[in-house]
Design a protein around this motif. Sequence first.
Motif, PDB file in Angstrom:
ATOM      1  N   ASN A 124      -7.673   5.732   5.385  1.00  0.00           N
ATOM      2  CA  ASN A 124      -6.808   6.205   4.219  1.00  0.00           C
ATOM      3  C   ASN A 124      -5.949   6.518   3.719  1.00  0.00           C
ATOM      4  OD1 ASN A 124      -9.888   6.361   3.202  1.00  0.00           O
ATOM      5  ND2 ASN A 124     -10.316   7.425   4.423  1.00  0.00           N
ATOM      6  N   GLU A 125      -4.415   6.356   4.762  1.00  0.00           N
ATOM      7  CA  GLU A 125      -3.897   6.508   4.782  1.00  0.00           C
ATOM      8  C   GLU A 125      -2.636   5.943   3.786  1.00  0.00           C
ATOM      9  OE1 GLU A 125      -0.033   6.082   8.801  1.00  0.00           O
ATOM     10  OE2 GLU A 125      -1.571   4.952   7.976  1.00  0.00           O
ATOM     11  N   THR A 126      -2.906   5.516   2.771  1.00  0.00           N
ATOM     12  CA  THR A 126      -2.563   5.133   1.394  1.00  0.00           C
ATOM     13  C   THR A 126      -2.279   5.976   0.831  1.00  0.00           C
ATOM     14  OG1 THR A 126      -2.222   2.993   2.629  1.00  0.00           O
ATOM     15  CG2 THR A 126      -2.059   3.171  -0.035  1.00  0.00           C
ATOM     16  N   ASP A 127      -3.971   6.007   0.163  1.00  0.00           N
ATOM     17  CA  ASP A 127      -3.939   6.905  -0.090  1.00  0.00           C
ATOM     18  C   ASP A 127      -3.847   8.325  -0.264  1.00  0.00           C
ATOM     19  OD1 ASP A 127      -5.799   4.554  -1.894  1.00  0.00           O
ATOM     20  OD2 ASP A 127      -7.988   5.259  -0.761  1.00  0.00           O
ATOM     21  N   ALA A 129      -1.093   9.010   1.402  1.00  0.00           N
ATOM     22  CA  ALA A 129       0.423   9.273   1.661  1.00  0.00           C
ATOM     23  C   ALA A 129       0.581   9.038  -0.657  1.00  0.00           C
ATOM     24  CB  ALA A 129       0.995   8.049   1.789  1.00  0.00           C
ATOM     25  N   ASP A 130       0.343   8.460  -0.723  1.00  0.00           N
ATOM     26  CA  ASP A 130      -0.061   8.933  -2.531  1.00  0.00           C
ATOM     27  C   ASP A 130      -0.374  10.038  -3.107  1.00  0.00           C
ATOM     28  OD1 ASP A 130       0.860   5.726  -2.561  1.00  0.00           O
ATOM     29  OD2 ASP A 130      -1.346   4.908  -3.252  1.00  0.00           O
TER      30      ASP A 130
END
Length: 145
Positions: A124-127, A129-130
């Motif tokens: 879930n790294e993108t979420d 970071a968002d």
Amino acid sequence: MLNRPERQGASVLVAGPDFGTGSSREHAVWALQNYGFKTVISSRFADIFRGNSLKNGLLTVVLDQKVVDALWALTEADPQAEITVDLQSREVRAEGVTAPFELDENSRWRLLNGLDDISITLRNETDIADYEGKRPAYKPRTVQA
């Protein structure tokens, strides 16, 4: 026993009852993995050790003590006897032994996919970071090193 040449490369450890008692830290699991073990079979495991094992990629298989004794006798008679632990079908197989084992679906999924707590989080790294990018500046931040 484990340092004998005929036991080198073993990936399945057949252990006595209450394996992992007194070994509540992850280091006990890591030591077994560093030695090359992928599975430990016993009739009972210490709860914390078993939880740490499954979270860190070491399969712990609980079997009836009579089955463990049969596996122990087999490996004593032939240190290179093959023991197959089939995580897909949740079954242990060896010469003269076929034994199903129970394992919760989440642990099975994690092991089959090679996931630990960190790798699950990183999915879930993108979420993450968002979310961090939208947090107000006055709130604490996670900074990448």
